[in-house]
Design a protein around this motif. Structure first.
Motif, PDB file in Angstrom:
ATOM      1  N   PRO A  46      15.668  -6.169  65.520  1.00 45.92           N
ATOM      2  CA  PRO A  46      16.083  -4.875  66.068  1.00 45.92           C
ATOM      3  C   PRO A  46      17.399  -4.439  65.434  1.00 45.92           C
ATOM      4  CG  PRO A  46      16.568  -6.637  67.613  1.00 45.92           C
ATOM      5  CD  PRO A  46      15.766  -7.250  66.503  1.00 45.92           C
ATOM      6  N   SER A  47      17.754  -3.182  65.606  1.00 47.01           N
ATOM      7  CA  SER A  47      19.017  -2.686  65.076  1.00 47.01           C
ATOM      8  C   SER A  47      20.165  -3.556  65.570  1.00 47.01           C
ATOM      9  CB  SER A  47      19.229  -1.235  65.524  1.00 47.01           C
ATOM     10  OG  SER A  47      20.488  -0.767  65.105  1.00 47.01           O
ATOM     11  N   THR A  48      20.938  -4.083  64.631  1.00 45.95           N
ATOM     12  CA  THR A  48      22.042  -4.998  64.942  1.00 45.95           C
ATOM     13  C   THR A  48      23.268  -4.535  64.161  1.00 45.95           C
ATOM     14  OG1 THR A  48      20.408  -6.794  65.142  1.00 45.95           O
ATOM     15  CG2 THR A  48      22.735  -7.420  65.058  1.00 45.95           C
ATOM     16  N   PRO A  49      24.102  -3.678  64.756  1.00 48.37           N
ATOM     17  CA  PRO A  49      25.218  -3.071  64.017  1.00 48.37           C
ATOM     18  C   PRO A  49      26.140  -4.076  63.348  1.00 48.37           C
ATOM     19  CG  PRO A  49      24.916  -1.974  66.127  1.00 48.37           C
ATOM     20  CD  PRO A  49      24.022  -3.179  66.142  1.00 48.37           C
ATOM     21  N   TRP A  50      26.336  -5.239  63.962  1.00 54.01           N
ATOM     22  CA  TRP A  50      27.311  -6.202  63.449  1.00 54.01           C
ATOM     23  C   TRP A  50      26.772  -7.103  62.351  1.00 54.01           C
ATOM     24  CZ3 TRP A  50      25.234 -10.926  64.563  1.00 54.01           C
ATOM     25  CH2 TRP A  50      24.453 -11.041  65.726  1.00 54.01           C
ATOM     26  N   GLU A  51      25.475  -7.014  62.050  1.00 55.43           N
ATOM     27  CA  GLU A  51      24.906  -7.868  60.995  1.00 55.43           C
ATOM     28  C   GLU A  51      24.994  -7.129  59.667  1.00 55.43           C
ATOM     29  OE1 GLU A  51      23.016 -11.733  60.465  1.00 55.43           O
ATOM     30  OE2 GLU A  51      24.610 -10.766  61.556  1.00 55.43           O
ATOM     31  N   VAL A  52      25.925  -7.555  58.801  1.00 54.51           N
ATOM     32  CA  VAL A  52      26.251  -6.798  57.602  1.00 54.51           C
ATOM     33  C   VAL A  52      25.775  -7.511  56.345  1.00 54.51           C
ATOM     34  CG1 VAL A  52      28.234  -5.755  58.752  1.00 54.51           C
ATOM     35  CG2 VAL A  52      28.559  -7.836  57.385  1.00 54.51           C
ATOM     36  N   GLN A  53      25.758  -6.750  55.259  1.00 48.82           N
ATOM     37  CA  GLN A  53      25.367  -7.285  53.959  1.00 48.82           C
ATOM     38  C   GLN A  53      26.600  -7.450  53.076  1.00 48.82           C
ATOM     39  OE1 GLN A  53      21.867  -5.195  52.227  1.00 48.82           O
ATOM     40  NE2 GLN A  53      21.918  -3.994  54.113  1.00 48.82           N
ATOM     41  N   LEU A  54      26.663  -8.555  52.360  1.00 46.98           N
ATOM     42  CA  LEU A  54      27.759  -8.841  51.439  1.00 46.98           C
ATOM     43  C   LEU A  54      27.198  -8.891  50.024  1.00 46.98           C
ATOM     44  CD1 LEU A  54      29.447 -11.757  53.427  1.00 46.98           C
ATOM     45  CD2 LEU A  54      29.792  -9.293  53.692  1.00 46.98           C
ATOM     46  N   ILE A  55      27.702  -8.027  49.156  1.00 48.90           N
ATOM     47  CA  ILE A  55      27.289  -8.007  47.750  1.00 48.90           C
ATOM     48  C   ILE A  55      28.528  -8.311  46.921  1.00 48.90           C
ATOM     49  CG2 ILE A  55      26.235  -6.654  45.902  1.00 48.90           C
ATOM     50  CD1 ILE A  55      24.353  -7.192  48.244  1.00 48.90           C
ATOM     51  N   PHE A  56      28.450  -9.318  46.046  1.00 40.53           N
ATOM     52  CA  PHE A  56      29.668  -9.823  45.417  1.00 40.53           C
ATOM     53  C   PHE A  56      29.425 -10.401  44.039  1.00 40.53           C
ATOM     54  CE2 PHE A  56      27.691 -13.006  48.060  1.00 40.53           C
ATOM     55  CZ  PHE A  56      27.732 -14.160  47.310  1.00 40.53           C
ATOM     56  N   GLN A  57      30.528 -10.628  43.325  1.00 37.08           N
ATOM     57  CA  GLN A  57      30.499 -11.298  42.031  1.00 37.08           C
ATOM     58  C   GLN A  57      31.330 -12.571  42.099  1.00 37.08           C
ATOM     59  OE1 GLN A  57      31.844  -8.396  39.166  1.00 37.08           O
ATOM     60  NE2 GLN A  57      29.770  -7.689  38.751  1.00 37.08           N
TER      61      GLN A  57
END
Length: 245
Positions: A46-57
């Motif tokens: 379900p929609s989970t505002p606090w679950e974020v994506q990290l894109i990095f080098q």
């Protein structure tokens, strides 16, 4: 037992701007959740505002993905191996991997004193409607169930379209990628995969650990595969003092 770090996922299908790095990423970049139903198996979360994506080098030009939990307006919790050696990181507050929205650059990355645990500070604070609920006094268990979430690959390394979750069994104490205390889990409805690193293990509705390693290098389509989640308790005082939670 061959373990795998869950940081790197398969190539992202979409090309998106990564403002912090001043460039774009495409076929060589890494993503977060997969399926045959997706995490491996499981179901769309379900929609989970606090679950974020990290894109990095982490040096070079390759781009990788991890999962993170925003714990207040300025701080994100994730795995240490997602920040160890990282030279630039963007945070996306979206549950969609095809439409990530606007990136917020990370300006500080901190490794916990114990375990595969890290904190990411946002250059610009972003208030959310809810934040990850933490249990900083959890002890490992050999029975019961929990829920895992992440943006990592689905079954057979297929890239995810968004956030997925699955039910897992709690199967005792283990160690994480940094020789810290971990909760071992085995999949019931699904299992973690590459890109789920830093994603949460929730027990009784609270985050008790973050995804560190898997029991095998490639879980394929095995929804019952085992994983190790770094237990937050081992660095509880550090999390409180650093992030102010």
């Amino acid at each position: 037992m061959q373990q795998r770090l869950k940081t790197r996922a398969t190539a992202l299908l979409a090309t998106a701007a990564i403002v912090l790095l001043g460039g774009t990423f495409g076929a060589s970049a890494a993503n977060a959740a997969t399926v045959s139903p997706q995490v491996i198996g499981g179901e769309q979360a379900p929609s989970t505002p606090w679950e974020v994506q990290l894109i990095f080098q982490q040096g070079g030009s390759a781009t990788y993905g991890c999962t993170g939990e925003q714990i207040n307006a300025s701080w994100v919790l994730t795995a240490n191996h997602c920040v160890d050696g990282t030279t630039a990181m963007n945070v996306y507050q979206s549950n969609s991997t095809s439409n990530r929205g606007t990136a917020i650059a990370a300006d500080r990355l901190y490794s916990a004193p114990s375990g595969d645990i890290a904190l990411v500070h946002l250059r610009t604070a972003k208030a959310l409607s809810s934040y990850a609920p933490l249990d900083l006094a959890y002890t490992t268990k050999s029975s019961g169930t929990g829920t895992i979430m992440g943006y990592g690959n689905r079954a057979n390394s297929a890239p995810s379209t968004g956030l997925y979750q699955a039910t897992v069994n709690l199967t005792g104490r283990s160690i994480d990628a940094y020789n810290g205390t971990a909760q071992h889990v085995t999949g019931v409805s699904g299992a973690s995969n590459h890109g789920d690193s830093g994603g949460p293990l929730l027990v009784n509705g609270k985050v008790v650990g973050v995804c560190s390693t898997g029991d095998v290098a490639d879980p394929g389509a095995n929804t019952h595969a085992g994983s190790n989640y770094a237990v937050l308790t081992q660095s509880a005082s550090w999390i409180r003092s650093t992030a102010g939670v």
